[in-house]
Design an enzyme around this catalytic site. Sequence first.
Site, mmCIF file in Angstrom:
data_model
loop_
_atom_site.group_PDB
_atom_site.id
_atom_site.type_symbol
_atom_site.label_atom_id
_atom_site.label_comp_id
_atom_site.label_asym_id
_atom_site.label_seq_id
_atom_site.Cartn_x
_atom_site.Cartn_y
_atom_site.Cartn_z
ATOM 1 C CB ILE A 12 -0.925 0.104 1.448
ATOM 2 C CG1 ILE A 12 -1.753 -1.178 1.067
ATOM 3 C CG2 ILE A 12 -1.928 1.117 0.978
ATOM 4 C CD1 ILE A 12 -2.516 -1.650 2.530
ATOM 5 C CG ASP A 31 10.125 -0.342 4.140
ATOM 6 O OD1 ASP A 31 10.587 -1.630 4.561
ATOM 7 O OD2 ASP A 31 8.691 -0.405 3.697
ATOM 8 C CB SER A 124 -6.920 -3.869 9.925
ATOM 9 O OG SER A 124 -7.547 -4.985 9.229
ATOM 10 C CB ALA A 125 -11.991 -4.305 8.225
ATOM 11 C CE1 TYR A 148 -1.857 -6.443 10.866
ATOM 12 C CE2 TYR A 148 -4.010 -7.312 10.638
ATOM 13 C CZ TYR A 148 -3.114 -6.319 10.237
ATOM 14 O OH TYR A 148 -3.506 -5.483 9.443
ATOM 15 C CE LYS A 152 -2.553 -3.107 11.525
ATOM 16 N NZ LYS A 152 -1.530 -2.178 11.216
ATOM 17 C CG ASN A 178 -10.831 -7.893 2.452
ATOM 18 O OD1 ASN A 178 -11.333 -7.566 3.312
ATOM 19 N ND2 ASN A 178 -10.368 -9.127 2.522
ATOM 20 C CG ASN A 198 -4.261 -12.014 2.399
ATOM 21 O OD1 ASN A 198 -3.137 -11.610 2.593
ATOM 22 N ND2 ASN A 198 -5.252 -12.167 3.409
ATOM 23 C CG LEU A 199 -10.010 -14.576 -2.764
ATOM 24 C CD1 LEU A 199 -10.238 -16.214 -2.817
ATOM 25 C CD2 LEU A 199 -11.487 -14.023 -2.747
ATOM 26 C CG ASP A 294 -12.326 -16.888 7.113
ATOM 27 O OD1 ASP A 294 -11.528 -15.935 7.201
ATOM 28 O OD2 ASP A 294 -11.988 -17.679 6.069
HETATM 29 P P1 NAD Z 1 3.516 -4.494 3.352
HETATM 30 O O1 NAD Z 1 3.898 -5.625 4.345
HETATM 31 O O2 NAD Z 1 3.579 -4.732 2.134
HETATM 32 O O3 NAD Z 1 4.140 -3.163 3.856
HETATM 33 C C1 NAD Z 1 4.462 -2.921 5.373
HETATM 34 C C2 NAD Z 1 5.961 -2.097 5.057
HETATM 35 O O4 NAD Z 1 6.514 -2.060 6.235
HETATM 36 C C3 NAD Z 1 6.985 -3.216 4.524
HETATM 37 O O5 NAD Z 1 7.607 -2.679 3.334
HETATM 38 C C4 NAD Z 1 7.794 -3.800 5.631
HETATM 39 O O6 NAD Z 1 9.322 -4.073 5.110
HETATM 40 C C5 NAD Z 1 7.861 -2.563 6.378
HETATM 41 N N1 NAD Z 1 8.041 -2.905 7.768
HETATM 42 C C6 NAD Z 1 7.603 -3.477 8.617
HETATM 43 N N2 NAD Z 1 8.173 -3.284 9.909
HETATM 44 C C7 NAD Z 1 9.056 -2.251 9.960
HETATM 45 C C8 NAD Z 1 9.868 -1.815 10.935
HETATM 46 N N3 NAD Z 1 9.962 -2.197 12.274
HETATM 47 N N4 NAD Z 1 10.750 -0.905 10.505
HETATM 48 C C9 NAD Z 1 10.427 -0.425 9.231
HETATM 49 N N5 NAD Z 1 9.836 -0.921 8.346
HETATM 50 C C10 NAD Z 1 8.969 -1.987 8.579
HETATM 51 O O7 NAD Z 1 1.910 -4.275 3.883
HETATM 52 P P2 NAD Z 1 0.937 -3.689 3.258
HETATM 53 O O8 NAD Z 1 -0.251 -4.747 2.759
HETATM 54 O O9 NAD Z 1 1.378 -2.530 2.440
HETATM 55 O O10 NAD Z 1 0.173 -3.008 4.645
HETATM 56 C C11 NAD Z 1 0.670 -1.654 5.172
HETATM 57 C C12 NAD Z 1 -0.186 -1.316 6.514
HETATM 58 O O11 NAD Z 1 -1.633 -1.637 6.236
HETATM 59 C C13 NAD Z 1 0.194 -2.364 7.469
HETATM 60 O O12 NAD Z 1 0.351 -1.642 8.787
HETATM 61 C C14 NAD Z 1 -0.819 -3.583 7.640
HETATM 62 O O13 NAD Z 1 -1.185 -3.907 8.894
HETATM 63 C C15 NAD Z 1 -2.028 -2.417 7.131
HETATM 64 N N6 NAD Z 1 -3.234 -3.157 6.670
HETATM 65 C C16 NAD Z 1 -3.030 -4.084 5.474
HETATM 66 C C17 NAD Z 1 -3.953 -4.614 4.898
HETATM 67 C C18 NAD Z 1 -3.907 -5.462 3.682
HETATM 68 O O14 NAD Z 1 -4.663 -6.218 3.355
HETATM 69 N N7 NAD Z 1 -2.743 -5.237 2.966
HETATM 70 C C19 NAD Z 1 -5.325 -4.690 5.563
HETATM 71 C C20 NAD Z 1 -5.631 -3.937 6.455
HETATM 72 C C21 NAD Z 1 -4.515 -3.141 7.205
HETATM 73 C C1 UD1 Z 2 -7.641 -11.366 6.116
HETATM 74 C C2 UD1 Z 2 -7.073 -10.867 7.457
HETATM 75 C C3 UD1 Z 2 -7.182 -9.513 7.818
HETATM 76 C C4 UD1 Z 2 -6.667 -8.629 6.855
HETATM 77 C C5 UD1 Z 2 -7.051 -9.185 5.442
HETATM 78 C C6 UD1 Z 2 -6.237 -8.262 4.138
HETATM 79 C C7 UD1 Z 2 -7.627 -13.058 8.562
HETATM 80 C C8 UD1 Z 2 -8.761 -13.853 9.648
HETATM 81 N N1 UD1 Z 2 -8.171 -11.821 8.219
HETATM 82 O O1 UD1 Z 2 -8.976 -11.106 5.879
HETATM 83 O O2 UD1 Z 2 -7.094 -8.980 9.021
HETATM 84 O O3 UD1 Z 2 -6.895 -7.399 6.939
HETATM 85 O O4 UD1 Z 2 -6.654 -10.540 5.361
HETATM 86 O O5 UD1 Z 2 -4.787 -8.696 4.422
HETATM 87 O O6 UD1 Z 2 -6.903 -13.726 8.236
HETATM 88 N N2 UD1 Z 2 -10.468 -17.641 0.857
HETATM 89 C C9 UD1 Z 2 -10.517 -18.749 0.187
HETATM 90 N N3 UD1 Z 2 -9.447 -19.276 -0.159
HETATM 91 C C10 UD1 Z 2 -8.099 -18.730 0.059
HETATM 92 C C11 UD1 Z 2 -7.918 -17.599 0.616
HETATM 93 C C12 UD1 Z 2 -9.072 -16.842 1.053
HETATM 94 O O7 UD1 Z 2 -11.821 -18.908 0.088
HETATM 95 O O8 UD1 Z 2 -7.165 -19.471 -0.528
HETATM 96 C C13 UD1 Z 2 -11.458 -16.737 1.369
HETATM 97 C C14 UD1 Z 2 -11.518 -16.408 2.792
HETATM 98 O O9 UD1 Z 2 -12.411 -17.196 3.461
HETATM 99 C C15 UD1 Z 2 -12.330 -15.107 2.923
HETATM 100 C C16 UD1 Z 2 -11.967 -14.489 1.451
HETATM 101 O O10 UD1 Z 2 -11.658 -15.510 0.839
HETATM 102 O O11 UD1 Z 2 -13.658 -15.269 2.906
HETATM 103 C C17 UD1 Z 2 -10.903 -13.251 1.812
HETATM 104 O O12 UD1 Z 2 -9.490 -13.760 2.319
HETATM 105 P P1 UD1 Z 2 -8.509 -13.274 2.629
HETATM 106 O O13 UD1 Z 2 -7.890 -12.375 1.323
HETATM 107 O O14 UD1 Z 2 -7.735 -13.847 3.294
HETATM 108 O O15 UD1 Z 2 -8.842 -11.867 3.522
HETATM 109 P P2 UD1 Z 2 -9.724 -11.779 4.945
HETATM 110 O O16 UD1 Z 2 -9.889 -13.090 5.351
HETATM 111 O O17 UD1 Z 2 -11.077 -11.095 4.793
#
Ligand code: NAD
Ligand code: UD1
Length: 335
Positions: A12, A31, A124-125, A148, A152, A178, A198-199, A294
């Site tokens: 992100i 980073d 996060s949600a 995790y 948050k 998501n 993740n999906l 889930d």
């Molecule tokens: P990501 O892992 O791709 O990015 C996180 C970055 O933080 C990475 O580049 C990692 O190297 C860096 N990092 C981690 N710990 C560090 C530290 N101690 N010092 C310096 N750098 C550090 O993850 P993302 O998907 O881009 O997510 C970014 C943020 O959003 C995270 O806090 C994550 O929990 C939150 N978030 C992500 C999702 C998702 O689905 N991707 C959903 C909800 C919340």
């Molecule tokens: C998960 C995390 C959530 C995080 C989000 C995005 C959990 C319980 N929650 O959410 O904290 O913010 O990822 O990173 O892990 N699915 C399948 N087959 C697969 C993978 C997933 O059916 O191989 C389904 C899951 O059951 C879910 C949906 O796809 O219903 C989405 O899954 P996923 O992408 O892992 O996201 P979340 O579970 O919503």
Amino acid sequence: MNVLVTGGAGYIGTHTCVELLNRGDRVIVLDNYVNSSPAALRGVEQITGRTFPVYEADLMDYNAVKRVFSENQIDAVIHFAGLKAVGESVSKPLDYYRNNLIGTLNLLEVMKEHDVKKLVFSSSATVYGMNNEPPFREDMPRSTTNPYGATKLMIEDMLRDLCYACKEWSVVLLRYFNPIGAHESGLIGENPNGIPNNLMPYIVKVAAGELPCLSIYGGDYPTPDGTCIRDYIHVYDLAMGHLKALEYLGHMQGAEAINLGTGKGYSVLEVVQAFERATGRTVNHKMAPRREGDIAACYADVSKARELLHWEAVKTLEEMCRDSWNFAARNGARQ
Ligand code: NAD
Ligand code: UD1
């Protein structure tokens, strides 16, 4: 505006840096590459034609964080850096508490010393837990089922306490649903190591022939087709939400939680079908037992983001699928 982006090399973070640079902001990235690589930042430079300071530093290293603030004029911080794998957090809880909490504490202390009091935090949600009925509203009770999610919740509380004590702080807690998709150039995107949890990353690997079959976790949920419903949001829209949150910081004080989602839920089967339509690829899939932890449905009430940030998501599910695939295809997925 001069914006420090912690975790700016991540999924992100890179997409947000692109939009900040496109808008003309100055970006400083911190980073430690624990879950990313410098190549992602080269992608940002290539897309935007701009360069920016990058600090390879760990937020847990207080002096390294101090150095970033001493060497740069910083107006606001977007704090992405953290560990984010739910399953791993269950098996390595101390790593998650240490990295996410100590890292954030260091950042906040250095911000305070340098009189930087504007922050956007990646929440996060997941904080809505298992007991709320969607659509999830920001004022619903929060809970969590894994370390995790606990980090948050704790960081949200830490930031609320800080804003209560020091009225000049402005903090937006963005609760992402998501995020999927990638920059339309295919130069940056999500690239998890190993077998994805993740999906969307899993679907991409099945479509590319790198994994044989997607297991759909549960076909007996109380949803129209029996599979789980989630609020998938294009990472571009998410990035734009951060730009709007930075603007909002300029005329608010205190801590405000705001959902970033589309407000619309899609089932796992609908995502598979959308992906096949958008890419022309087949995604082999089979029904499998439910995955522990889930919930049946998770989608956002997005009215607060609309009102306060004047933001809403614009990209369709097909665009999310197309861009996820495009990134994978450009980065070596088998065609
Ligand atoms: P990501 O892992 O791709 O990015 C996180 C970055 O933080 C990475 O580049 C990692 O190297 C860096 N990092 C981690 N710990 C560090 C530290 N101690 N010092 C310096 N750098 C550090 O993850 P993302 O998907 O881009 O997510 C970014 C943020 O959003 C995270 O806090 C994550 O929990 C939150 N978030 C992500 C999702 C998702 O689905 N991707 C959903 C909800 C919340
Ligand atoms: C998960 C995390 C959530 C995080 C989000 C995005 C959990 C319980 N929650 O959410 O904290 O913010 O990822 O990173 O892990 N699915 C399948 N087959 C697969 C993978 C997933 O059916 O191989 C389904 C899951 O059951 C879910 C949906 O796809 O219903 C989405 O899954 P996923 O992408 O892992 O996201 P979340 O579970 O919503």
